[in-house]
Design a protein around this motif. Structure first.
Motif, short mmCIF file in Angstrom:
data_model
loop_
_atom_site.label_atom_id
_atom_site.label_comp_id
_atom_site.label_asym_id
_atom_site.label_seq_id
_atom_site.Cartn_x
_atom_site.Cartn_y
_atom_site.Cartn_z
N ARG A 254 20.63 76.78 28.59
CA ARG A 254 19.79 76.09 27.61
C ARG A 254 18.58 75.42 28.24
NH1 ARG A 254 24.44 73.44 23.76
NH2 ARG A 254 25.34 75.42 23.11
N GLY A 255 18.42 75.57 29.54
CA GLY A 255 17.27 74.98 30.24
C GLY A 255 17.31 73.45 30.29
N LYS A 256 18.50 72.87 30.23
CA LYS A 256 18.65 71.39 30.26
C LYS A 256 18.68 70.92 31.72
CE LYS A 256 19.99 70.52 25.75
NZ LYS A 256 19.21 69.60 24.95
N THR A 257 17.53 70.97 32.37
CA THR A 257 17.49 70.71 33.81
C THR A 257 17.76 69.25 34.16
OG1 THR A 257 15.12 70.66 33.56
CG2 THR A 257 16.02 72.65 34.54
N VAL A 258 17.29 68.33 33.37
CA VAL A 258 17.51 66.90 33.67
C VAL A 258 19.00 66.59 33.64
CG1 VAL A 258 17.04 64.53 32.89
CG2 VAL A 258 15.25 66.27 32.72
N GLU A 259 19.68 67.07 32.61
CA GLU A 259 21.11 66.81 32.46
C GLU A 259 21.88 67.48 33.61
OE1 GLU A 259 19.06 67.72 30.12
OE2 GLU A 259 19.31 66.38 28.40
N LEU A 260 21.45 68.70 33.96
CA LEU A 260 22.10 69.42 35.05
C LEU A 260 21.95 68.66 36.36
CD1 LEU A 260 23.61 72.09 35.41
CD2 LEU A 260 21.44 73.20 35.91
N ARG A 261 20.75 68.17 36.62
CA ARG A 261 20.50 67.39 37.84
C ARG A 261 21.38 66.15 37.89
NH1 ARG A 261 15.81 67.17 40.91
NH2 ARG A 261 16.72 65.33 41.88
N SER A 262 21.58 65.51 36.72
CA SER A 262 22.37 64.27 36.69
C SER A 262 23.82 64.56 37.11
CB SER A 262 22.32 63.61 35.31
OG SER A 262 23.19 64.27 34.42
N LEU A 263 24.26 65.79 36.90
CA LEU A 263 25.61 66.15 37.33
C LEU A 263 25.62 66.51 38.81
CD1 LEU A 263 26.91 68.38 34.38
CD2 LEU A 263 27.18 65.94 34.71
N GLU A 264 24.58 67.24 39.25
CA GLU A 264 24.55 67.71 40.64
C GLU A 264 24.39 66.56 41.64
OE1 GLU A 264 22.73 72.12 39.61
OE2 GLU A 264 21.39 70.54 40.34
N ASP A 265 23.53 65.58 41.26
CA ASP A 265 23.20 64.50 42.19
C ASP A 265 24.40 63.63 42.57
OD1 ASP A 265 20.66 65.36 42.20
OD2 ASP A 265 19.84 63.75 40.93
N MET A 266 25.34 63.49 41.65
CA MET A 266 26.45 62.57 41.91
C MET A 266 27.66 63.26 42.54
SD MET A 266 28.61 63.60 39.17
CE MET A 266 29.86 62.39 39.37
N LEU A 267 27.56 64.57 42.74
CA LEU A 267 28.73 65.32 43.19
C LEU A 267 28.93 65.20 44.71
CD1 LEU A 267 30.67 67.16 41.56
CD2 LEU A 267 29.43 69.09 42.55
N PRO A 268 30.08 64.68 45.13
CA PRO A 268 30.34 64.68 46.59
C PRO A 268 30.40 66.14 47.08
CG PRO A 268 31.92 63.29 45.42
CD PRO A 268 31.19 64.08 44.37
N LYS A 269 30.13 66.34 48.37
CA LYS A 269 30.17 67.70 48.93
C LYS A 269 31.59 68.28 48.82
CE LYS A 269 26.46 67.45 52.30
NZ LYS A 269 26.20 66.08 52.72
#
Ligand code: G1P
Length: 294
Positions: free
Chosen positions: A84-99
């Motif tokens: 759906r091209g929801k890049t902001v929401e996607l980033r908010s999930l990626e940024d907080m993810l531990p390795k």
């Protein structure tokens, strides 16, 4: 001079029942209650990440599985956001993810106190210093509390305890430290007492839920001695460790919100909402109206 080993791992005790927030916490862990749009525990993990922590050890209990899910990839959700091209929401999930591989989950099988919860992490921490972050306490400042503590630790080594000043009338609710000689960026701790009886606290500096501890604390915790509230207390173990190792206080300059209390939780929501340009104007306007009527 003794070597100062890097702090790479953090312990987050998340086994508490959250009875103060019932019925909200009947099916949802208290650590997953949201401050604006993030769960409380995420603020704490992000603070640890900003301080250079590489591995997160969660000491959990029954009904806490959702915390493990929160720090994992959610394949379908992320695929849908991408489509759906929801890049902001996607980033908010990626940024907080531990390795990958940077989280461990172990269970505290019985509620025997904070010291017991920390002791449950001993095998995963091993023989190195570690950070301890109590997720009820959410810090509000430009520089994270733990990052400031790491800076002090890299200068003085030993053990570091973050403190803040409290209303003397509330000192009996916390661990309190005695203030000794000043250090650059902190002071030496002369005394530590968990939940002092009213009027007996050695100062107004309360332990605000962030620690850097040396692994020898586990030897003391393994004695399983009970303290205040008949629980195994970290503060008591620290006091014993202070016989052989230095303890320094890091006075946190920001605001500490005790999200384990209703007032603290509500105030944290207001404080973090006021940081957000998208919601601040309406929140300020409506709060002013509510306060005028209160
Ligand atoms: C724990 C610690 C106490 C500290 C407090 C901060 O107490 O034992 O020293 O001041 O957290 O929140 P608890 O809140 O588990 O009673």
């Amino acid at each position: 001079m003794t070597t100062i080993h890097k702090v790479r791992k953090a312990v987050l005790p998340v086994a508490g029942l959250g009875t103060r927030f019932l019925p909200a916490t009947k099916a949802v862990p208290k650590e997953m209650l949201t401050v604006v749009d993030k769960p409380v525990v995420q603020y704490v993990v992000e603070e640890a990440m900003a301080a250079g922590i590489e591995h997160f050890v969660f000491v959990t209990g029954r009904n806490k599985g959702v915390i493990e899910d929160h720090f994992d990839i959610q394949v379908e959700l992320e695929a849908t956001l991408r489509e759906r091209g929801k890049t902001v929401e996607l980033r908010s999930l990626e940024d907080m993810l531990p390795k990958a591989g940077a989280t461990s989950f172990t269970r505290q099988q019985a509620p025997l106190g904070l010291g017991h919860a920390v002791w449950c992490a001993r095998d995963i921490i091993g023989d190195e210093p570690f950070a301890l972050l109590l997720p009820d306490m959410v810090m509000h400042d430009k520089v994270g509390c733990l990052a400031g503590m790491v800076e002090l630790y890299e200068k003085v080594g030993g053990n570091i305890v973050a403190v803040a000043e409290c209303d003397p009338a509330l000192a009996h609710k916390y661990g309190i430290v005695g203030k000794g000689e000043a250090l650059e960026g902190g002071f030496q701790i002369t005394q530590m007492v968990e939940k002092p009886a009213k009027g007996t606290a050695p100062s107004n500096y309360y332990i605000n839920g962030r620690y850097i501890l040396q692994p020898e604390i586990f030897d003391i915790l393994s004695r399983q001695e009970r303290g205040a509230g008949n629980e195994i207390q970290v503060t008591d173990a620290m006091l014993k460790l202070a016989d052989t190792q230095p303890f320094s206080a890091y006075p946190f300059a920001g605001q500490t919100y005790d999200c384990g209390s209703k007032e603290g939780f509500i105030l944290a929501n207001v404080a973090f909402a006021l940081d957000r340009e998208d919601i601040k104007p309406l929140v300020v306007q409506e709060l002013q109206k509510l306060i005028a009527k209160a």
